[in-house]
Design an enzyme around this catalytic site. Structure first.
Site, PDB file in Angstrom:
ATOM      1  N   CYS A 116     -34.304  27.072-124.940  1.00 58.71           N
ATOM      2  CA  CYS A 116     -35.009  25.806-125.216  1.00 58.71           C
ATOM      3  C   CYS A 116     -35.021  25.436-126.705  1.00 58.71           C
ATOM      4  O   CYS A 116     -35.397  24.319-127.054  1.00 58.71           O
ATOM      5  CB  CYS A 116     -36.439  25.874-124.697  1.00 58.71           C
ATOM      6  SG  CYS A 116     -36.508  25.940-122.903  1.00 58.71           S
ATOM      7  N   HIS A 256     -41.078  20.532-128.252  1.00 59.10           N
ATOM      8  CA  HIS A 256     -40.424  20.873-126.989  1.00 59.10           C
ATOM      9  C   HIS A 256     -41.417  20.632-125.840  1.00 59.10           C
ATOM     10  O   HIS A 256     -42.599  20.957-125.958  1.00 59.10           O
ATOM     11  CB  HIS A 256     -39.986  22.333-127.028  1.00 59.10           C
ATOM     12  CG  HIS A 256     -39.416  22.823-125.731  1.00 59.10           C
ATOM     13  ND1 HIS A 256     -38.430  22.141-125.053  1.00 59.10           N
ATOM     14  CD2 HIS A 256     -39.716  23.915-124.975  1.00 59.10           C
ATOM     15  CE1 HIS A 256     -38.142  22.793-123.939  1.00 59.10           C
ATOM     16  NE2 HIS A 256     -38.900  23.864-123.869  1.00 59.10           N
ATOM     17  N   ASN A 286     -39.472  19.828-118.100  1.00 63.24           N
ATOM     18  CA  ASN A 286     -38.791  20.579-119.161  1.00 63.24           C
ATOM     19  C   ASN A 286     -37.275  20.495-118.943  1.00 63.24           C
ATOM     20  O   ASN A 286     -36.744  21.117-118.034  1.00 63.24           O
ATOM     21  CB  ASN A 286     -39.272  22.034-119.121  1.00 63.24           C
ATOM     22  CG  ASN A 286     -38.666  22.890-120.223  1.00 63.24           C
ATOM     23  OD1 ASN A 286     -37.738  22.463-120.921  1.00 63.24           O
ATOM     24  ND2 ASN A 286     -39.159  24.102-120.370  1.00 63.24           N
TER      25      ASN A 286
END
Ligand code: UT7
Length: 331
Positions: A116, A256, A286
């Site tokens: 990520c 994020h 996500n």
């Protein structure tokens, strides 16, 4: 000559049209809209459907939008960096596929894998290419087709992830705009808590690995949450401190999008109010490498030259960090 900095000069994005809402997941696993919303902040995510479609299927329209907005042709691009954990194939790189499909005949490039945090690591990497003076146009893509590696019978993971891709163009700036600082970390002892067990050289695909569902994302959510909440908040605070920024002078936090509670904890540590945080987790979930460029894509019109943006991410590895950017143009 004045110092070269690496400025973001254009943004592109793409999310596929099909939506997987919390109500749909309620019919697939033992969960509720209420649980997902209060624990994560997610209401729906976009899913790339159809045979033989990989992450580049989403990257290409994003890149085309970027080129159109900046008014450049593909042959002007020097370097392509594609941050992803779900490349079209193990090899060749998705950067190669993208270069071919858009006709970037003069570019070289590669895929970057930092889970990520990949887009963040790509920002620092791309900035260094620009700052060297050798390269004038670096295309950085962040995207993932997470639906390709999610077990839709596992309620621990299937509620979190979605598909999407975004991209930015990095170009030299001589007025001090662009990437100012980066604070990046890896800690491989975290690999046990968030990973894909099989498919790599340690455990190549076999009937057994498929039967054991080892090609899907495994996450020990509680442990990852603890590390993410602490480290993302700390690194964002540190980069603010060491660049003499305060809650007043930070214009936007670009975090994020893994969990709204992690985002809130990061903003709280930085002393930022909600109106200074880019949040779209409710719509996309996500998207791993897609979250940061997709935020820029949505917020681009609101951004002004000189805005101070703090990017922040945490992901599998563990990988985490923050990048400070002085925005280069009025949206
Ligand atoms: O982007 C990469 C980095 N990843 C992250 O940052 C993700 C970090 N982790 C998280 O965001 C959170 O840990 C999750 C959203 C994954 C899970 O939330 P949580 O608040 O940590 O829940 P939990 O795993 O502690 O589970 C709490 C309870 C458990 O039940 P019991 O044992 O208390 O009876 C779970 O079985 O919630 C249950 N549960 C669910 N219930 C309904 C777990 N998943 C679900 C679900 N629906 N989908």
């Amino acid at each position: 000559m004045s110092k070269i900095t690496a400025a973001i000069t254009a943004v592109g994005g793409y999310v596929p049209p099909d939506i997987l809402a919390n109500a749909d997941l309620e019919k697939m696993v033992d969960t509720t809209d209420e649980w997902i919303t209060t624990r994560t902040g997610i209401k729906e995510r976009h899913i790339l459907k159809g045979e033989n479609k990989g992450v580049t299927e989403m990257a290409i329209p994003a890149v085309k939008e970027l080129m159109r907005k900046r008014g450049i042709t593909p042959d002007e691009i020097d370097v392509i960096i594609c941050a992803t954990v779900t490349g079209d194939m193990i090899f060749p790189s998705s950067a190669c596929v993208i270069a071919d499909k858009i006709g970037a005949k003069n570019a070289w490039g590669f895929d970057l894998q930092a889970a990520c945090s990949g887009f963040l690591f790509g920002l620092e990497t791309g900035a260094k290419f620009i700052e060297s003076g050798k390269y004038k146009k670096v295309l950085l893509i962040g995207g993932d087709k997470m639906s390709a590696i999610i077990d839709y019978t596992d309620r621990n993971t299937c509620i979190i992830f979605g598909d999407g891709a975004g991209c930015v163009l990095l170009e030299p700036d001589f007025n001090g705009y662009g990437v100012q600082d980066a604070l990046l970390h890896i800690d491989g002892s975290g690999r046990h808590y968030l990973h894909q067990k099989a498919g790599g050289s340690q455990k190549p695909p076999t009937h057994q690995t498929v039967d054991a569902k080892e090609h899907f994302v495994f996450q020990d959510g509680k442990t990852v949450f603890k590390f993410a909440v602490t480290n993302m908040a700390q690194v964002s605070y540190e980069i603010m401190e060491r660049n003499n920024l305060s809650a007043d002078t930070v214009t936007w936090l670009v975090p994020h999008q893994a969990n709204l509670r992690i985002i809130d904890a990061t903003a709280e540590r930085m002393g930022l109010s909600r109106d200074k945080i880019m949040i779209n987790i409710e719509k996309y979930g996500n998207t791993t490498n897609g979250t940061l460029p997709l935020l820029l894509w949505e917020w681009e019109k609101k951004l002004k030259q000189g805005d101070n943006l703090i990017f922040s991410a945490f992901g599998g590895g563990f990988t985490w960090g923050s990048v400070y950017i002085k925005w280069a143009y009025n949206g």
